[in-house]
Design a protein around this motif. Structure first.
Motif, PDB file in Angstrom:
ATOM      1  N   GLY A 135     -60.424  48.407  36.587  1.00  0.00           N
ATOM      2  CA  GLY A 135     -59.981  48.663  37.947  1.00  0.00           C
ATOM      3  C   GLY A 135     -58.782  49.584  37.999  1.00  0.00           C
ATOM      4  N   THR A 136     -58.291  49.795  39.224  1.00  0.00           N
ATOM      5  CA  THR A 136     -57.173  50.702  39.477  1.00  0.00           C
ATOM      6  C   THR A 136     -56.157  49.998  40.354  1.00  0.00           C
ATOM      7  N   ALA A 137     -54.876  50.052  39.942  1.00  0.00           N
ATOM      8  CA  ALA A 137     -53.764  49.504  40.720  1.00  0.00           C
ATOM      9  C   ALA A 137     -52.958  50.648  41.309  1.00  0.00           C
ATOM     10  N   LEU A 138     -52.366  50.417  42.487  1.00  0.00           N
ATOM     11  CA  LEU A 138     -51.625  51.448  43.214  1.00  0.00           C
ATOM     12  C   LEU A 138     -50.177  51.044  43.352  1.00  0.00           C
ATOM     13  N   SER A 139     -49.296  52.027  43.301  1.00  0.00           N
ATOM     14  CA  SER A 139     -47.895  51.794  43.631  1.00  0.00           C
ATOM     15  C   SER A 139     -47.712  51.959  45.136  1.00  0.00           C
ATOM     16  N   ASN A 140     -46.506  51.656  45.617  1.00  0.00           N
ATOM     17  CA  ASN A 140     -46.169  51.968  46.997  1.00  0.00           C
ATOM     18  C   ASN A 140     -46.159  53.482  47.191  1.00  0.00           C
ATOM     19  N   LYS A 141     -46.209  53.907  48.447  1.00  0.00           N
ATOM     20  CA  LYS A 141     -45.995  55.323  48.745  1.00  0.00           C
ATOM     21  C   LYS A 141     -44.502  55.585  48.734  1.00  0.00           C
ATOM     22  N   ILE A 142     -44.083  56.444  47.793  1.00  0.00           N
ATOM     23  CA  ILE A 142     -42.658  56.677  47.536  1.00  0.00           C
ATOM     24  C   ILE A 142     -42.271  57.969  48.256  1.00  0.00           C
ATOM     25  N   LEU A 143     -41.414  57.855  49.276  1.00  0.00           N
ATOM     26  CA  LEU A 143     -40.939  59.027  50.017  1.00  0.00           C
ATOM     27  C   LEU A 143     -39.716  59.582  49.304  1.00  0.00           C
ATOM     28  N   LEU A 144     -39.894  60.714  48.640  1.00  0.00           N
ATOM     29  CA  LEU A 144     -38.822  61.350  47.864  1.00  0.00           C
ATOM     30  C   LEU A 144     -38.078  62.341  48.749  1.00  0.00           C
ATOM     31  N   ARG A 145     -36.747  62.160  48.853  1.00  0.00           N
ATOM     32  CA  ARG A 145     -35.899  63.080  49.618  1.00  0.00           C
ATOM     33  C   ARG A 145     -34.652  63.385  48.802  1.00  0.00           C
ATOM     34  N   VAL A 146     -34.147  64.604  48.998  1.00  0.00           N
ATOM     35  CA  VAL A 146     -32.969  65.052  48.262  1.00  0.00           C
ATOM     36  C   VAL A 146     -31.736  64.834  49.122  1.00  0.00           C
ATOM     37  N   SER A 147     -30.706  64.278  48.504  1.00  0.00           N
ATOM     38  CA  SER A 147     -29.466  64.022  49.230  1.00  0.00           C
ATOM     39  C   SER A 147     -28.848  65.330  49.721  1.00  0.00           C
ATOM     40  N   LYS A 148     -28.274  65.266  50.955  1.00  0.00           N
ATOM     41  CA  LYS A 148     -27.648  66.460  51.570  1.00  0.00           C
ATOM     42  C   LYS A 148     -26.272  66.083  52.070  1.00  0.00           C
ATOM     43  N   SER A 149     -25.330  67.007  51.870  1.00  0.00           N
ATOM     44  CA  SER A 149     -23.966  66.814  52.381  1.00  0.00           C
ATOM     45  C   SER A 149     -23.500  68.134  52.993  1.00  0.00           C
ATOM     46  N   PRO A 150     -23.966  68.458  54.186  1.00  0.00           N
ATOM     47  CA  PRO A 150     -23.632  69.757  54.800  1.00  0.00           C
ATOM     48  C   PRO A 150     -22.161  69.851  55.183  1.00  0.00           C
ATOM     49  N   LEU A 151     -21.696  71.097  55.319  1.00  0.00           N
ATOM     50  CA  LEU A 151     -20.304  71.318  55.708  1.00  0.00           C
ATOM     51  C   LEU A 151     -20.128  71.100  57.196  1.00  0.00           C
ATOM     52  N   TRP A 152     -18.862  70.809  57.554  1.00  0.00           N
ATOM     53  CA  TRP A 152     -18.535  70.625  58.965  1.00  0.00           C
ATOM     54  C   TRP A 152     -18.601  71.990  59.661  1.00  0.00           C
ATOM     55  N   PRO A 153     -19.212  72.111  60.820  1.00  0.00           N
ATOM     56  CA  PRO A 153     -19.260  73.420  61.509  1.00  0.00           C
ATOM     57  C   PRO A 153     -17.853  73.890  61.875  1.00  0.00           C
ATOM     58  N   LYS A 154     -17.658  75.196  61.736  1.00  0.00           N
ATOM     59  CA  LYS A 154     -16.341  75.754  62.069  1.00  0.00           C
ATOM     60  C   LYS A 154     -16.163  75.750  63.585  1.00  0.00           C
ATOM     61  N   GLU A 155     -15.016  75.263  64.011  1.00  0.00           N
ATOM     62  CA  GLU A 155     -14.712  75.226  65.444  1.00  0.00           C
ATOM     63  C   GLU A 155     -13.205  75.253  65.630  1.00  0.00           C
ATOM     64  N   VAL A 156     -12.787  75.776  66.787  1.00  0.00           N
ATOM     65  CA  VAL A 156     -11.373  75.831  67.148  1.00  0.00           C
ATOM     66  C   VAL A 156     -11.135  74.788  68.221  1.00  0.00           C
ATOM     67  N   LEU A 157     -10.264  73.840  67.936  1.00  0.00           N
ATOM     68  CA  LEU A 157     -10.024  72.741  68.845  1.00  0.00           C
ATOM     69  C   LEU A 157      -8.737  72.996  69.626  1.00  0.00           C
ATOM     70  N   GLU A 158      -8.852  73.052  70.937  1.00  0.00           N
ATOM     71  CA  GLU A 158      -7.684  73.199  71.796  1.00  0.00           C
ATOM     72  C   GLU A 158      -6.940  71.876  71.870  1.00  0.00           C
ATOM     73  N   PRO A 159      -5.614  71.930  72.081  1.00  0.00           N
ATOM     74  CA  PRO A 159      -4.865  70.677  72.230  1.00  0.00           C
ATOM     75  C   PRO A 159      -5.439  69.861  73.391  1.00  0.00           C
ATOM     76  N   VAL A 160      -5.460  68.563  73.206  1.00  0.00           N
ATOM     77  CA  VAL A 160      -5.972  67.654  74.224  1.00  0.00           C
ATOM     78  C   VAL A 160      -4.803  67.174  75.064  1.00  0.00           C
ATOM     79  N   VAL A 161      -4.880  67.461  76.364  1.00  0.00           N
ATOM     80  CA  VAL A 161      -3.813  67.072  77.290  1.00  0.00           C
ATOM     81  C   VAL A 161      -4.294  65.864  78.081  1.00  0.00           C
ATOM     82  N   VAL A 162      -3.486  64.824  78.106  1.00  0.00           N
ATOM     83  CA  VAL A 162      -3.870  63.591  78.773  1.00  0.00           C
ATOM     84  C   VAL A 162      -2.632  62.948  79.379  1.00  0.00           C
ATOM     85  N   THR A 163      -2.814  62.267  80.485  1.00  0.00           N
ATOM     86  CA  THR A 163      -1.721  61.577  81.158  1.00  0.00           C
ATOM     87  C   THR A 163      -1.508  60.211  80.514  1.00  0.00           C
ATOM     88  N   GLU A 164      -0.261  59.844  80.382  1.00  0.00           N
ATOM     89  CA  GLU A 164       0.049  58.543  79.784  1.00  0.00           C
ATOM     90  C   GLU A 164      -0.589  57.432  80.610  1.00  0.00           C
TER      91      GLU A 164
END
Length: 1252
Positions: A126-155
């Motif tokens: 006979g024949t035995a089967l393994s599980n279906k193995i979903l292979l994915r490669v780890s990813k660590s993308p860079l943070w998108p470049k952005e210019v952040l304006e100062p946040v003004v808020v009332t106390e």
């Protein structure tokens, strides 16, 4: 309606299969020899995770390992298509394995190999089967470049700083820091949400003193990426001075910040929903804005939060539930409030479930023509669908197999054949995931094999429980039988028991059990046997144990240790002092039976233990050696100063008081010249058992303080008792009382059961906690229950009783039950879930078509049609056959018509059984019912059958009377002829010690019941074997030996031992014989009663005639009468003439010159002469014992002159072992010879009645 019927049908099928399963599968042992020769389909033993994420910097390894015989070959599919490993130079497969290794030294991108992989392991079966193995490669993308304006808020305003980390695989872990890489302090006002954003319930001026940067940590690459920082500018009405002191109670009003009611920052609105999978973590959050900062509280609608699974985190803003189950679904409410107001948010939680196993299919090994099943039951939400595959192909497209039938989640196999072995896969899937299980069906035929060592020698100790192992294997499962010394039928029953694994148990081994035992395993493939030689040994014990010694310094101490053991077992005797080996040398000497210590000193003082060991058992005994300082303290000089019990301890003090412990200290009293060995600490509490002192613990005599572990909510007081070798002291005065604080219960109620007392209820019972384990006031119990295998919510009730009855249940329904103890301080731990059942009802169906076949003389095969499992209305116990003997086929033979029963635990579709223990040549009737644990169902049809003729039982009696020169035999027909008697067979041979003569044989017709044999001389001794015969053969043999003539001159002697109170009956007496009887002590030879003489009545003789009707007898009587008349006339004439006639004086009858005495000191009694012809007795012989009465049937009745009359009192007693105690003397008016016999009174004895 159709759906309901289908569910009922499936439930019946499941119940039937549940009964069937236990008799089908073959357990293959792990023996290497069996495994090496065993052909088996492949089995997956190792594989990678279903969701498999790899580091792009490493080689990719996808695991797939399998076992089987022959060794499996491996292949792979990628994204549903065949993956040709040999064509890709970067991919290699390990030898004898399916594991793939993908390397990138020669180039290539790991991302190119992402996809879904599945491994196939194949061999000839006979024949035995393994599980279906979903292979994915780890990813660590860079943070998108952005210019952040100062946040003004009332106390005082709320603020959310978004994080929005880059999407990684797996998702990164986020946290907030400032530019100086210092963590942002979080509290109930400032905290990070589940999405990574930073929430301010209200902004203060001091928040502008730093910047805020979100950081993402990627686990696989071990890198941290930082987002550009936020700069916060707070508009205030008052200038901010960081050095000024303030308190939070007036912070906002002092700075002119307006107070506001709470509002929710996350989640928004008043209602939201959340879905979570079973077994995962449920995370709910509520973050509120407002001035002052709101506090968060959580509730669950309709019940309490499951506190044993709930964790409140991040200042109560996050609720975490671990190990989510279906009962965690519902509506959760978070409430935010400050002094201005409060708001609520409702979160509806729905628990879904990926498939999970209820009954995972397991490998099935069957013999040819056997039946079996594979069951694949899974649950989930939504309900998963079940798909069967064979060797990796859908079962619908697989080659047909006539022995296989698919019925939903079950595969049925009937009469399997060689060559149909396969591997089956069960796939259970829904929208949230899938389960895949392999289970092979292997058809195995193998001749029996013995798995244990050959010709094993087993030594055991007498009277011990003994097991003789005989592990075996074969297919079909072999039948195993045990034999002793190669003879007789199989051993099973009595003090033998054979287990299903081949082990023979001897419940209490005796010396006669010694011998060679043979176990024989056989099936249709062959037969094999093994032997175990059993040797029974005497137990090892210390006959004379060492005794406690008190000696003076400088004298000799000697400890005895005499051993009795089996002479064939070597023994080892060792001595210990205070549990350490004794150093034997020039001073301490050990001989065979003792240990000598000359010139003792204080260092020799201690406890000495003698231990004797053999290879099978051991025994030990201990004694204490006490050394006194001088001669004045020796045991012979203790008149002035002797050892005594110690004085009681004094000044008890409690310290180091804690919730469940304290330190108790005391001052020991005087030891009174015997060292204190131990202090016993007792306690008394004034609630549950006031006034009752109980042992708590003890400590060595060299300590005067101890830490005591206490129970909660008990008002203790303590006292101490000192103990030395003489004994315990008086108790000390009690200590002050100390009450421990209360706590929730620590213990779980035990012995939880659920059983129905009626068909519509279930009574839940448990063992309540002892009062002292309640740990607090108002102890009660929370009982939880729900139907098994349903999504029903748990029902519960709180009670103070030790049981609760659940009403309105369906008949025999399984329930999950758990019980929890609670008191006023809180809840204790929950018990494990226990399965109980509601009550049973009477089965509604009767077995049908009851038939018999293969009727033998003592057994018959029984067949019937089974009932529907759902009609049993409870737990199936057995099919119960009622049968009785209606009559015998022999006319005029009365029979016992008592009904008998036999149970058959059979769950197959075509049940059969064998009814044994029948009486041959008889008419029988039988009917059958089905039974559950409480009730029987209606009766089946009644069948009649006749047993065949068998061999007869032993003759009713077999008597031998020896009158030299003849031996006379008499017998009677058997009580159970078991057929038509055709005669008797008599075998006999001479016996001289162990020498046996030639066997002679005589055959008699059925109406002949006596036989005589002429003896060649007075010393010839015969052994006779008599058996009745039918057409089937000879029956049970009745064996008897002829009596000896060696003691004929003095009579024969026989002794019998009795332990019951008189009167007693003496068995085995010969009719028409004279006896004398005495009672004597088996233990004390000098204690004996006087002799009593009696005579048994004559037996009835078949050839005896009435002599009163014989002419010669009438003539003789007339002659005697005439002679008497003449003598009377002569006497009258002499008397008239004044003549005299002599009269003799009475004389006492003489006694025997010497009483014969046995070797054991008991006196015998002698049987006087008996008639020379059997079965005829003279009138003198027929005289009964004086004072006795003869019944109509010729038996001697008990006379008024009983053995009790010879005692010095009428009261009988019993000694400790139950034997009779009495005193026997002979009354003066009972014996002629009293003047010459001893009248000594006897003492308590085991009464032995001696007969001659």
């Amino acid at each position: 309606m159709l759906t309901r019927r289908r569910e009922v049908a499936l439930a019946r099928l499941s119940l039937l299969l549940l009964f069937w399963r236990e008799v089908c599968t073959i357990e293959v042992p792990l023996d290497p020899k069996i495994q090496q020769d065993l052909k088996q389909p492949p089995t997956i033993v190792k594989q990678s995770l279903k969701d498999y994420i790899v580091d792009p910097r490493d080689n990719i390894i996808i695991e797939c390992e399998a076992k089987g015989n022959p060794v499996p070959t491996f292949s792979w599919r990628r994204n549903g298509k065949f993956f040709n490993v040999g064509k890709d130079p970067r991919v290699t497969m390990r030898k004898r394995s399916g594991t793939l290794e993908i390397g990138f030294r020669s180039g290539g991108r790991p991302e190119d190999y992402e996809g879904e992989y599945q491994c196939f392991a194949t061999n000839d079966f006979g024949t035995a089967l393994s599980n279906k193995i979903l292979l994915r490669v780890s990813k660590s993308p860079l943070w998108p470049k952005e210019v952040l304006e100062p946040v003004v808020v009332t106390e005082g305003s709320p603020l959310v700083l978004p994080c929005n980390p880059p999407p990684g695989l797996p998702p990164p872990h986020t946290f907030w820091m400032n530019s100086a890489m210092m963590p942002i302090t979080q509290d109930n006002r400032v905290s990070m949400g589940l999405n990574g954003d930073l929430y301010f319930s209200n902004v203060l001026a001091k928040d502008s003193t730093t910047d805020y940067s979100c950081n993402a940590r990627f686990m696989f690459t071990h890198t941290i990426q930082q987002k550009n920082p936020f700069i916060l500018k707070v508009q205030t009405k008052e200038p901010f001075n960081d050095t000024s002191g303030f308190n939070y109670t007036d912070l906002y009003s002092a700075r002119g910040v307006a107070e506001t009611t709470p509002t929710f920052l996350a989640p928004s609105g008043t209602v939201s929903s959340k879905m979570v999978l079973r077994g995962e973590e449920l995370l709910l959050e509520c973050i509120a804005a407002g001035v002052p900062t709101p506090s968060i509280k959580w509730f669950k609608k309709g019940g309490d939060l499951p506190m044993q699974k709930v964790r409140l985190e991040k200042f109560n803003k996050t609720l975490r539930v671990v190990g989510v189950s279906e009962e965690d679904s519902g509506e959760y409410i978070c409430m935010a409030n400050n002094k201005i107001g409060s708001i609520r948010h409702s979160i509806s939680v729905q628990v879904k479930a990926a498939p999970y196993w209820l009954d995972r299919p397991s490998n099935l090994v069957l013999a040819p023509d056997e039946n079996g099943r594979l069951v694949c039951r899974a649950n989930g939400n939504p309900k998963p669908s079940i798909q069967w595959l064979v060797n990796g192909e859908p079962i619908e497209t697989a080659p047909p197999n006539p022995s296989r039938k698919e019925m939903g989640d079950t595969l049925i196999f009937r009469s399997v054949q060689i060559g149909s072995s396969s591997v089956y896969q069960c796939n259970a899937s829904n929208e949230h995931g899938y389960l895949l299980a392999n289970a092979f069906v292997s058809i195995l035929d193998m001749a029996p094999r013995m798995l244990g060592p050959k010709n094993q020698l087993l030594k055991v100790i007498e009277n011990k429980r003994t097991f003789l192992d005989c592990p075996f294997f074969g297919s079909p499962l072999p039948e195993l039988r045990w034999f002793k010394n190669g003879q007789g039928s199989g051993l099973d029953g009595g003090h033998y028991r054979v287990y299903i694994n081949g082990t023979l148990e001897i419940k209490r081994v005796r010396p006669e059990d010694q011998g060679t035992y043979t176990c024989v395993a056989s099936n249709i493939m062959g037969k094999v046997e093994n032997q175990v030689r059993l040797e029974v040994k005497e137990p090892t014990r210390i006959d004379r144990a060492p005794a406690h010694l008190t000696v003076t310094r400088g004298s000799l101490a000697r400890f005895d240790c005499r051993v009795k053991s089996d002479p064939t077992l070597p023994i080892t005797v060792t001595w210990l002092k205070d549990d350490k080996p004794v150093n034997l040398g020039w001073r301490l000497k050990k001989d065979k039976d003792s240990l000598s210590i000359p010139n003792v000193h204080e260092g020799d003082e201690g406890t000495y233990t003698c231990t004797v060991k053999t290879e099978l058992d051991e025994d030990s005994a201990s004694a204490r050696l006490t050394v006194l300082e001088d001669e004045s303290l020796s045991p012979s000089n203790r008149s002035a100063m002797h050892a005594d019990r110690p004085d009681p301890p004094m000044d008890l003090e409690l310290s180091d008081l804690a919730e469940r412990s304290l330190r108790l200290t005391w001052i020991p009293g005087d030891d009174n010249h015997s060292p204190i060995r131990q202090f016993l600490i007792q306690y008394e509490e004034n609630h549950w058992d006031p006034g009752k002192w109980q042992n708590l613990t003890s400590c060595p005599g060299n300590l005067n303080t101890i830490i005591l572990e206490l129970s909660p909510f008990i008002n203790y007081q303590f006292r101490v008792i000192a103990i030395n070798d003489i004994g315990p002291s008086e108790p000390s005065l009690p200590s002050p009382r100390y009450r421990t604080s209360g706590a929730p219960p620590d213990a779980i109620p035990g012995n939880i059961q659920g059983m129905g007392t009626k068909k519509t209820n279930m009574e839940v019972t448990w063992k309540p906690l002892p009062d002292k384990e309640g740990n607090g006031p108002n102890l009660r119990y929370v009982v939880w229950w729900r139907r098994q295998d349903t999504a029903d919510e748990w029902k519960n009730i709180t009670t103070k009783e030790a049981k609760h009855v659940v009403h309105n249940t369906d008949t025999y329904t399984p329930y999950e039950i758990k019980v929890q103890a609670i008191n006023d301080f809180g809840r204790g731990p929950e018990s494990h879930v226990v399965i109980g059942h509601s009550g049973e009802d009477r089965p509604t169906e009767a077995p049908t078509n009851l038939q018999v076949s293969k009727v033998d003389s003592t057994k018959v095969n029984v067949h019937w049609n089974p009932v529907d499992p759902s009609s049993i209305m409870g737990e199936f116990k057995e099919y119960r056959a009622y049968y009785w003997r209606e009559s015998s086929l022999l006319k005029g033979l009365s029979v016992n018509q008592e009904k008998k029963t036999k149970g058959f635990y059979v769950t197959s579709d075509e049940p059969t059984g064998i009814l044994t223990g029948l009486i041959p040549y008889s008419n029988y009737k039988m009917y059958m019912v089905v039974a559950n644990k409480q009730y029987e169902g209606p009766q089946s049809n009644t069948v009649k059958f006749q047993t065949k003729e068998g061999v007869p039982a032993a003759p009713k009696f077999f008597k031998i009377v020896q009158r030299y020169p003849d031996v006379y035999l008499e017998w009677d027909k058997p009580l159970e002829p078991n057929g038509i008697l055709i005669g008797y067979m008599l075998k006999y041979q001479t016996v001289n010690g162990t020498r046996l003569g030639r066997m002679h044989m005589e055959n008699f017709l059925p109406n002949v019941t006596d036989f005589s044999l002429r003896l060649p001389d007075r010393y010839t001794h015969y052994k006779f074997f008599l058996a009745a015969r039918t057409q089937v053969g000879a029956g049970e043999v009745y064996a008897e030996e002829s009596p000896h003539f060696t003691n004929e001159g003095n009579g024969t002697m026989k002794s019998m031992t009795f332990k019951q109170q008189p009167p007693i009956k003496l068995p085995g007496l010969i009719e028409g014989a004279r006896y004398r009887l005495r009672v004597y002590s088996h233990e004390h030879d000098s204690i004996s009663s006087k002799y009593v003489h009696f005579e048994t009545s004559a037996a009835y003789s078949k050839d005896q005639v009435d002599i009163a009707t014989q002419g010669w007898f009438i003539g003789l009587m007339c002659a005697i009468a005439l002679l008497v008349l003449i003598l009377l006339i002569v006497c009258f004439i002499k008397r008239s003439r004044g003549g005299k006639y002599p009269v003799r004086d009475k004389k006492d009858l003489p006694l025997d010159s010497v009483d014969q005495k046995d070797q054991d000191g008991s006196f015998d009694y002698r049987k006087k002469s008996v008639p020379t012809r059997p079965f005829r007795r003279s009138d003198e012989d027929n005289k009964p014992l004086q004072g006795s009465q003869t019944s109509l049937d010729g038996n001697v009745k008990e006379s008024d002159d009983s053995l009790v009359d010879y005692g010095e009192g009428g009261d009988g007693q019993f000694n400790e072992d139950g034997s009779f105690i009495g005193q026997y003397t002979v009354k003066k008016d009972k014996e002629e010879t009293e003047g010459n016999e001893s009248s000594e009174a006897t003492s308590p004895v085991n009464a032995i009645y001696s007969l001659a």
